[in-house]
Design a protein around this motif. Structure first.
Motif, PDB file in Angstrom:
ATOM      1  N   VAL A  76       7.118  41.910  62.250  1.00  0.00           N
ATOM      2  CA  VAL A  76       7.735  41.031  63.198  1.00  0.00           C
ATOM      3  C   VAL A  76       7.467  41.811  64.654  1.00  0.00           C
ATOM      4  N   LEU A  77       6.622  42.695  64.896  1.00  0.00           N
ATOM      5  CA  LEU A  77       6.273  43.320  65.964  1.00  0.00           C
ATOM      6  C   LEU A  77       5.839  42.259  67.215  1.00  0.00           C
ATOM      7  N   PRO A  78       5.147  41.276  66.924  1.00  0.00           N
ATOM      8  CA  PRO A  78       4.700  40.184  67.784  1.00  0.00           C
ATOM      9  C   PRO A  78       5.625  39.684  68.440  1.00  0.00           C
ATOM     10  N   ALA A  79       7.098  39.563  67.950  1.00  0.00           N
ATOM     11  CA  ALA A  79       8.173  39.030  68.680  1.00  0.00           C
ATOM     12  C   ALA A  79       8.792  40.047  69.644  1.00  0.00           C
ATOM     13  N   LEU A  80       8.443  41.148  69.811  1.00  0.00           N
ATOM     14  CA  LEU A  80       9.052  41.887  70.890  1.00  0.00           C
ATOM     15  C   LEU A  80       8.453  41.847  72.352  1.00  0.00           C
ATOM     16  N   PRO A  81       7.446  41.619  72.537  1.00  0.00           N
ATOM     17  CA  PRO A  81       7.117  41.208  73.989  1.00  0.00           C
ATOM     18  C   PRO A  81       7.883  40.016  74.585  1.00  0.00           C
ATOM     19  N   PRO A  82       8.160  39.027  73.697  1.00  0.00           N
ATOM     20  CA  PRO A  82       9.085  37.805  74.520  1.00  0.00           C
ATOM     21  C   PRO A  82      10.330  38.156  74.271  1.00  0.00           C
ATOM     22  N   ASN A 119       8.928  45.152  48.557  1.00  0.00           N
ATOM     23  CA  ASN A 119       9.549  44.667  49.949  1.00  0.00           C
ATOM     24  C   ASN A 119      10.225  43.428  49.843  1.00  0.00           C
ATOM     25  N   GLU A 120      10.725  42.863  49.006  1.00  0.00           N
ATOM     26  CA  GLU A 120      11.286  41.392  48.854  1.00  0.00           C
ATOM     27  C   GLU A 120      12.683  41.671  49.682  1.00  0.00           C
ATOM     28  N   HIS A 121      12.887  40.685  50.679  1.00  0.00           N
ATOM     29  CA  HIS A 121      14.230  40.541  51.438  1.00  0.00           C
ATOM     30  C   HIS A 121      14.609  39.060  51.585  1.00  0.00           C
ATOM     31  N   PRO A 122      15.884  39.211  51.942  1.00  0.00           N
ATOM     32  CA  PRO A 122      16.408  37.456  52.309  1.00  0.00           C
ATOM     33  C   PRO A 122      15.829  37.047  53.800  1.00  0.00           C
ATOM     34  N   PHE A 123      15.786  35.703  53.787  1.00  0.00           N
ATOM     35  CA  PHE A 123      15.317  34.976  54.992  1.00  0.00           C
ATOM     36  C   PHE A 123      15.856  35.657  56.362  1.00  0.00           C
ATOM     37  N   TRP A 124      17.165  36.077  56.191  1.00  0.00           N
ATOM     38  CA  TRP A 124      17.739  36.487  57.716  1.00  0.00           C
ATOM     39  C   TRP A 124      17.242  37.886  57.843  1.00  0.00           C
ATOM     40  N   PHE A 125      16.393  38.695  57.294  1.00  0.00           N
ATOM     41  CA  PHE A 125      16.204  40.012  57.191  1.00  0.00           C
ATOM     42  C   PHE A 125      15.757  40.319  58.860  1.00  0.00           C
ATOM     43  N   TYR A 126      14.928  39.621  59.291  1.00  0.00           N
ATOM     44  CA  TYR A 126      14.629  40.219  60.662  1.00  0.00           C
ATOM     45  C   TYR A 126      15.383  40.029  61.937  1.00  0.00           C
ATOM     46  N   ALA A 127      16.464  39.232  61.674  1.00  0.00           N
ATOM     47  CA  ALA A 127      17.537  39.076  62.933  1.00  0.00           C
ATOM     48  C   ALA A 127      18.061  40.684  63.106  1.00  0.00           C
ATOM     49  N   PRO A 128      18.781  41.220  62.020  1.00  0.00           N
ATOM     50  CA  PRO A 128      19.314  42.584  62.475  1.00  0.00           C
ATOM     51  C   PRO A 128      18.409  43.380  62.740  1.00  0.00           C
ATOM     52  N   PRO A 179      10.660  31.147  80.601  1.00  0.00           N
ATOM     53  CA  PRO A 179      11.830  31.413  79.770  1.00  0.00           C
ATOM     54  C   PRO A 179      11.732  30.387  78.243  1.00  0.00           C
ATOM     55  N   LEU A 180      11.239  29.208  78.280  1.00  0.00           N
ATOM     56  CA  LEU A 180      10.831  28.402  77.038  1.00  0.00           C
ATOM     57  C   LEU A 180       9.683  29.117  76.347  1.00  0.00           C
ATOM     58  N   TRP A 214       7.957  31.496  71.552  1.00  0.00           N
ATOM     59  CA  TRP A 214       6.981  32.793  70.863  1.00  0.00           C
ATOM     60  C   TRP A 214       8.043  33.479  69.960  1.00  0.00           C
ATOM     61  N   MET A 215       9.078  33.918  70.221  1.00  0.00           N
ATOM     62  CA  MET A 215       9.641  34.758  69.438  1.00  0.00           C
ATOM     63  C   MET A 215      10.213  33.987  68.693  1.00  0.00           C
ATOM     64  N   GLY A 216      10.856  32.723  68.460  1.00  0.00           N
ATOM     65  CA  GLY A 216      11.135  32.006  67.469  1.00  0.00           C
ATOM     66  C   GLY A 216       9.985  31.719  66.405  1.00  0.00           C
ATOM     67  N   VAL A 217       8.873  31.430  66.973  1.00  0.00           N
ATOM     68  CA  VAL A 217       7.853  31.208  65.905  1.00  0.00           C
ATOM     69  C   VAL A 217       7.334  32.494  64.957  1.00  0.00           C
ATOM     70  N   VAL A 218       7.287  33.470  65.560  1.00  0.00           N
ATOM     71  CA  VAL A 218       6.920  34.798  64.894  1.00  0.00           C
ATOM     72  C   VAL A 218       7.848  35.095  64.031  1.00  0.00           C
ATOM     73  N   VAL A 219       9.254  35.137  64.502  1.00  0.00           N
ATOM     74  CA  VAL A 219      10.251  35.526  63.328  1.00  0.00           C
ATOM     75  C   VAL A 219      10.468  34.544  62.112  1.00  0.00           C
TER      76      VAL A 219
END
Length: 534
Positions: free
Chosen positions: A331-337, A265-274, A306-307, A312-317
């Motif tokens: 990346v599920l821990p990014a969904l609560p924030p 499951n190798e993917h590019p760096f931007w994979f999680y944004a979309p 808000p910060l 939180w979301m940025g660190v996880v992603v």
């Protein structure tokens, strides 16, 4: 206010929150048993939990009878306990993930209620639990949602403690809960249960100039002791029992896997944004309104929320974007924030709007329909061939029967056939072959290295099987439908059932048969070779 009236108010207050969170739990759990296990993850983790229950060994997680140290045991403990109470079926196998999702939702709700307001807390929880990504993840039997729940609880409790300490309010209970949740995170998936929450809280404290408060929390020794008491005994027990445990679990599964290539499951760096933005529709467009609309006056204690959510979301992603190997569930821990930011966007866009209820209702209804559709799609596209393979009426694997999986390990079959113990996996186990790919063969070979005697009993060569099958007793062989290409001797066995990818043969060995009983026969169970089998 009289004491009796105050007591009634407190009781009503707790009942209101408890009823809301109970409805959240019912919503997350109600479709968890409606689809078969998905290959390979659900079959693997549900199988390890079931094996723990069947063997009675609740200390060492085992995959096909071999020590399986890819991940710690919390998921297996919860899964085995659920199966013991509710029976061995898909709903019980997925209950640990449902509990992890509920813990994440309850933690987010509590943090926003305590330091924001009730409306913000409920909107965020609604957005989180009706995001298709979160809802389907809550009903997927692997470790990602469970550790996401632990991480969310750790961050929420630590943030609560920091805000309370900063305001000179009671903080020790919240911080103790944060350390205990971090210990559970260690038992759920290892070091990320501590590293990610720690990174989020430290960065947030630096950006909000609360470094001194964060440092006071970090050196609170009762918390570290509590975390060690929660997580330490299992890790110490495994290291004492298996001297290679630390190198494999910590060095290989954490650092080498994080930094190296060669894994699946190798993917590019931007994979999680979309992935995050797309799978959380229809809620994510409200993020744009959060940026564009002016913020209302902050509620009590909400100035830094808000910060916190952005950090939180940025660190996880970013953390999970660094390694080459990426799975969607990481990346599920990014969904609560993300849900909290969506709720802030809703609050800014719809403040004072008479259409607020209609807009929320329409968005929530569409989101709920997408959640149910996501479960249906996962059931349709994720059901593996072996989960659909049933023995004919009157046929069953009896205690004492020998089961051989030929050149493949079918994770789901021990779960669905209720096999009483490990099976023989016949394949090429030379190190150059077993370690060539990050697949079922490597998992079993790695597990077998911890117990070479057990490994020799369950991981065997293909050529050694005919003599064992010809011994007295019944043997079942499960393999690809074109298994005769690697094991011509299956043509001397009785074909029991098959589908386009998998076939099952049986031989009833009798006393006096020679070790070559499967050779020199016709092919009563032969199938034409199928080019699509693997």
């Amino acid at each position: 206010m009289s004491a009796a009236a105050q007591a009634r108010g407190t009781s009503s207050w707790w009942k209101g929150h408890a009823a809301f969170l109970l409805m959240v739990g019912v919503w997350l759990a109600w479709t968890a048993g409606l689809r078969p296990l998905t290959a390979p993850d659900e079959g693997r983790y549900a199988g390890v939990a079931r094996a723990m229950l069947e063997s009675g060994d609740w200390l060492v997680p085992r995959l096909n009878g071999l020590p399986f140290f890819h991940k710690p045991p919390l998921f297996y403990w919860l899964g085995a306990g659920a199966m013991q109470v509710f029976g061995v079926h898909e709903w019980a196998a997925r209950l640990p993930s449902v509990l992890g999702a509920w813990l994440a939702a309850a933690s987010l709700y509590t943090l926003l209620r305590r330091h924001g307001d009730l409306r913000l807390a409920r909107w965020a929880t609604l957005a989180l639990c009706t995001s298709p990504f979160f809802f389907v993840g809550a009903q997927f039997a692997n470790l990602d949602m469970l550790v996401a729940g632990c991480i969310t609880a750790t961050i929420a409790c630590a943030a609560d403690a920091l805000l309370c300490l900063d305001e000179e309010r009671p903080w020790r209970i919240a911080l103790a809960l944060a350390f205990a949740s971090a210990g559970l995170g260690l038992l759920a998936k290892g070091l990320i249960g501590v590293v990610l929450p720690g990174g989020v809280i430290v960065l947030w404290a630096l950006l909000t100039r609360r470094t001194r408060v964060a440092l006071r929390m970090a050196v609170w020794w009762p918390g570290w002791l509590l975390m060690a008491l929660v997580a330490g005994p299992w890790f110490v027990a495994m290291q004492l029992r298996y001297p290679e445990f630390f190198d494999y679990f910590v060095i290989t599964q954490h650092f080498r896997r994080f930094a190296a290539s060669g894994f699946n499951n190798e993917h590019p760096f931007w994979f999680y944004a979309p992935v995050v933005l797309g799978l959380c529709l229809p809620w994510t467009p409200w993020l744009l309104l959060w940026w564009r609309k002016a913020a209302p006056a902050p509620s009590r204690g909400a100035q830094g929320l808000p910060l916190l959510m952005l950090v939180w979301m940025g660190v996880v992603v970013v953390f999970f974007s660094l390694p080459r190997s990426k799975l969607v569930g990481y990346v599920l821990p990014a969904l609560p924030p993300l849900a909290a930011l969506v709720a802030l966007g809703l609050e800014r866009a719809l403040a004072g709007s008479p259409r607020r209820a209609k807009v929320l209702g329409a968005t929530g209804t569409l989101a709920a329909l997408l959640c149910v559709g996501g479960v249906a799609a996962a059931g349709h596209y994720g059901t593996p061939p072996d989960a659909r393979l049933q023995l004919p009426a009157g046929e069953s694997v009896r205690p004492g029967d020998r089961v051989v999986m030929l050149d493949h390990y079918f994770y789901e079959l021990p779960f669905y056939w209720q096999l009483p113990g490990p099976v023989t996996v016949a394949s090429d186990w030379r190190p150059a072959v077993a370690q060539a790919s990050d697949n079922w063969r490597k998992e079993l070979a790695d597990a077998g290295a911890f117990e070479p005697v057990t490994q020799a009993a369950w991981l065997q060569g293909i050529d050694a099987q005919p003599a064992r099958i010809c011994a007295p007793g019944r043997t079942w062989v499960i393999g690809p439908s074109n298994a005769q290409l690697v094991a011509p001797w299956v043509l001397g066995m009785q074909l029991v059932t098959f589908n386009t990818e998998i076939a099952v043969w049986r031989h009833d060995g009798r006393a006096g048969e020679g070790p070559d009983c499967l050779t020199g026969h016709g092919a009563p169970g032969a199938l034409p070779a199928w080019s699509g089998a693997s």
